[in-house]
Design an enzyme around this catalytic site. Structure first.
Site, mmCIF file in Angstrom:
data_model
loop_
_atom_site.group_PDB
_atom_site.id
_atom_site.type_symbol
_atom_site.label_atom_id
_atom_site.label_comp_id
_atom_site.label_asym_id
_atom_site.label_seq_id
_atom_site.Cartn_x
_atom_site.Cartn_y
_atom_site.Cartn_z
ATOM 1 N N HIS A 1 94.012 -71.231 14.624
ATOM 2 C CA HIS A 1 92.800 -70.413 14.416
ATOM 3 C C HIS A 1 91.622 -71.386 14.294
ATOM 4 C CE1 HIS A 1 90.336 -67.118 13.279
ATOM 5 N NE2 HIS A 1 90.818 -66.796 12.094
ATOM 6 N N HIS B 1 93.299 -67.710 24.341
ATOM 7 C CA HIS B 1 92.821 -66.794 23.299
ATOM 8 C C HIS B 1 93.626 -65.520 23.375
ATOM 9 C CE1 HIS B 1 90.046 -64.520 20.806
ATOM 10 N NE2 HIS B 1 89.632 -65.698 20.389
ATOM 11 N N ASP C 1 86.231 -73.255 20.346
ATOM 12 C CA ASP C 1 86.545 -74.506 19.655
ATOM 13 C C ASP C 1 86.584 -75.713 20.580
ATOM 14 O OD1 ASP C 1 86.906 -73.418 17.074
ATOM 15 O OD2 ASP C 1 88.746 -72.502 17.795
HETATM 16 C C1 COA Z 1 94.867 -68.903 20.739
HETATM 17 C C2 COA Z 1 96.393 -68.742 20.942
HETATM 18 C C3 COA Z 1 97.068 -68.860 19.564
HETATM 19 C C4 COA Z 1 96.645 -67.333 21.508
HETATM 20 O O1 COA Z 1 98.009 -67.167 21.551
HETATM 21 P P1 COA Z 1 98.748 -65.880 22.142
HETATM 22 O O2 COA Z 1 97.783 -64.796 22.433
HETATM 23 O O3 COA Z 1 99.868 -65.564 21.227
HETATM 24 O O4 COA Z 1 99.263 -66.385 23.544
HETATM 25 P P2 COA Z 1 100.699 -66.936 23.864
HETATM 26 O O5 COA Z 1 101.064 -68.017 22.885
HETATM 27 O O6 COA Z 1 101.638 -65.776 24.006
HETATM 28 O O7 COA Z 1 100.455 -67.593 25.261
HETATM 29 C C5 COA Z 1 100.734 -67.001 26.533
HETATM 30 C C6 COA Z 1 101.219 -68.090 27.464
HETATM 31 O O8 COA Z 1 100.189 -69.087 27.631
HETATM 32 C C7 COA Z 1 100.643 -70.356 27.131
HETATM 33 N N1 COA Z 1 99.538 -70.939 26.347
HETATM 34 C C8 COA Z 1 98.740 -70.292 25.468
HETATM 35 N N2 COA Z 1 97.800 -71.123 25.001
HETATM 36 C C9 COA Z 1 98.031 -72.322 25.601
HETATM 37 C C10 COA Z 1 97.391 -73.563 25.506
HETATM 38 N N3 COA Z 1 96.328 -73.738 24.725
HETATM 39 N N4 COA Z 1 97.871 -74.581 26.237
HETATM 40 C C11 COA Z 1 98.947 -74.396 27.052
HETATM 41 N N5 COA Z 1 99.596 -73.227 27.176
HETATM 42 C C12 COA Z 1 99.134 -72.194 26.461
HETATM 43 C C13 COA Z 1 101.841 -70.051 26.245
HETATM 44 O O9 COA Z 1 102.715 -71.148 26.160
HETATM 45 C C14 COA Z 1 102.427 -68.863 26.967
HETATM 46 O O10 COA Z 1 103.101 -69.350 28.104
HETATM 47 P P3 COA Z 1 104.487 -68.660 28.586
HETATM 48 O O11 COA Z 1 104.102 -67.289 29.007
HETATM 49 O O12 COA Z 1 104.979 -69.519 29.692
HETATM 50 O O13 COA Z 1 105.387 -68.662 27.389
HETATM 51 C C15 COA Z 1 96.931 -69.802 21.929
HETATM 52 O O14 COA Z 1 96.298 -69.659 23.173
HETATM 53 C C16 COA Z 1 96.782 -71.214 21.389
HETATM 54 O O15 COA Z 1 97.639 -71.647 20.619
HETATM 55 N N6 COA Z 1 95.690 -71.959 21.800
HETATM 56 C C17 COA Z 1 95.456 -73.284 21.300
HETATM 57 C C18 COA Z 1 94.849 -73.207 19.908
HETATM 58 C C19 COA Z 1 93.413 -72.769 19.926
HETATM 59 O O16 COA Z 1 92.603 -73.260 20.685
HETATM 60 N N7 COA Z 1 93.108 -71.814 19.038
HETATM 61 C C20 COA Z 1 91.751 -71.352 18.841
HETATM 62 C C21 COA Z 1 91.600 -69.928 19.214
HETATM 63 S S1 COA Z 1 89.861 -69.476 19.122
#
Ligand code: COA
Length: 436
Positions: free
Chosen positions: A267, A306, A362
């Site tokens: 987050h 996201h 971010d």
């Molecule tokens: C923001 C976040 C938690 C959203 O997660 P979510 O909606 O649960 O999405 P998921 O984790 O289900 O991701 C979907 C797919 O994209 C991939 N993915 C998601 N974010 C990714 C990232 N930053 N880098 C690489 N792969 C990513 C996942 O591995 C998943 O792949 P798969 O379908 O092969 O398993 C996630 O994108 C993340 O961890 N981002 C990095 C942290 C970040 O920048 N957070 C700030 C948010 S404002």
């Protein structure tokens, strides 16, 4: 005519009409679908709230597919360009933009709530010299609850309003003190002649000069970043704020709970992680190898992806523009080149395109904060200051919503059935490992 769904229960061969409310099913209506009088009825199962609205809200609108963000109907781009942070705070909390008289009074009120009690300052002094600023921030905001015990009267609108003003006024002071503490510098008291962000900069960076003069470009950049971070509808920390507040916990401890949720790397902690990632990559030519590593399943590209945006995060675009303004004052942060290269390659790569992974807010904010002189550990605290406004707006809306009650999800129990309790001498160890 009331829109509805017809559900056929194949277990009992019965049909049920379920009304639709604004295109959604009220999952309580599913409880009427039972196999018999003793059946609990059908529940919704939605880990991580992937498709469940927990409330109705009139504060923030996001269209993640189109990359749109609006506060109370106003485009984020327009607010960032034409308003001050406190103007936007007023909008989020009270639903309309202030007139100039209203804004003057609002700014004056917030300005007169920036001091913290001396005992709270002493409380901060008790932290270790190397304490993480976010840990200090969370604990100190919670500690304000002990200074203002009347805050517990959350159903009294006047009491609520006073705590809202106190929190918005005091979070920059606490944040600045956590920063000075980590550097071993004496704390600087607020200066009521300065605007919100300029005063924050004064509390951060004033040394021996009689009057701190904030660089106007940097103060405006911080104001814009604060506007962009002020609210983001039902995100993880807003959900915690509503949930904690639904028990009628006071707003100080509820904001502390929300800030704790914000601190995680998935987050608000992501901006700190972005900087660590850029450090790890080290140079532009190492970006392709790093991306391959991510695609092979080793870690995530921090600042990318996201839950809601499946398009460019509109805030990221404004942050990128703000970065250029800041660099004219501070000089260019060399990490920007690595970030731009990461973005360029990722946006052309099938892995990221297929998963609709774009830079989020971010991705660039940390680069700006670092250029301004902040250590990465401060980044999430900088996020928490403006987000306090969003949490409070969500909290107030929740308390005023007659449909809301104490937040209490259901579960699907998958554990053991009732069993006999064995005396300790007759028990055989069945736990393979306590740490797996
Ligand atoms: C923001 C976040 C938690 C959203 O997660 P979510 O909606 O649960 O999405 P998921 O984790 O289900 O991701 C979907 C797919 O994209 C991939 N993915 C998601 N974010 C990714 C990232 N930053 N880098 C690489 N792969 C990513 C996942 O591995 C998943 O792949 P798969 O379908 O092969 O398993 C996630 O994108 C993340 O961890 N981002 C990095 C942290 C970040 O920048 N957070 C700030 C948010 S404002």
């Amino acid at each position: 005519m009331q829109e509805s769904l017809t559900i056929t229960d194949n277990r009992t061969n019965t049909r049920h009409e379920v009304p639709l409310y604004k295109g959604s099913v009220r999952t309580m209506d599913l409880r009427k679908i039972q196999t018999g009088p003793d059946d609990f009825g059908v529940m919704g199962y939605d880990p991580a709230f992937m498709n469940t609205a927990s409330c109705q809200s009139a504060i923030t609108f996001i269209d993640g597919e189109k990359g749109i963000l609006r506060y109370r109907g106003y485009e984020i781009e327009h607010l960032a360009e034409r308003c001050s942070f406190l103007e936007v705070a007023y909008l989020l909390l009270f639903g309309e933009l202030p007139t100039s008289a209203e804004l003057k009074e609002w700014v004056n009120t917030i300005t007169h709530h920036t001091m913290i009690h001396e005992t709270t300052k002493k409380f901060l002094e008790g932290f270790r010299y190397d304490a993480h600023p976010m840990g200090m921030f969370i604990s100190t905001v919670a500690a304000l609850s002990t200074v203002y015990p009347e805050a517990r009267k959350v159903q009294d609108p006047a009491v609520r309003h006073l705590q809202i003003c106190r929190l918005i006024g005091k979070v920059p002071t606490i944040a600045a003190y956590t920063y000075r503490h980590s550097l071993g510098f004496p704390y600087v008291y607020p200066d009521n002649e300065l605007a919100y962000t300029a005063n924050f900069m004064n509390m951060l960076w004033k040394m021996v000069e009689p009057k701190y003069q904030a660089n106007p470009i940097l103060a405006r950049a911080l104001d814009i970043l604060f506007i962009l971070h002020a609210d983001h509808e039902q995100n993880c920390s807003a959900n915690v704020m509503r949930s904690a507040g639904s028990s009628y916990a006071d707003p100080f401890v509820s904001v502390a709970a929300a800030a704790a949720a914000l601190s995680g790397p998935l987050h608000g902690g992501a901006n700190e992680e972005v900087l660590k990632m850029l450090d790890e990559i080290g140079s532009k030519d190492r970006v392709p190898a790093y991306i391959e590593q991510i695609k092979a399943g080793h870690g995530k590209l921090m600042g990318f992806g996201h839950r809601v945006y499946k398009n460019y995060d509109p805030r990221a675009r404004i942050v990128k523009w703000t970065a250029n303004q800041v660099f004219q004052v501070t000089g260019r942060n060399p990490k920007l080149d690595i970030a731009l290269e990461l973005e360029r390659i990722a946006l052309e790569d099938d892995y990221f395109i297929k998963r609709k992974l774009y830079p989020n807010v971010d991705f660039y904010s940390g680069i700006i904060y670092q250029a301004m002189g902040f250590k990465p550990e401060m980044f999430t605290v900088l996020f928490a200051i403006p987000r306090t406004v969003g949490w409070l707006a969500q909290w107030q809306e929740m308390l005023q919503d007659p449909e809301q009650k104490i937040a209490r999800p259901r579960q699907i129990y998958v554990g053991k059935e009732a069993r006999e309790l064995m005396p300790i001498e007759k028990r055989a160890s069945r736990v393979a490992s306590l740490t797996e």
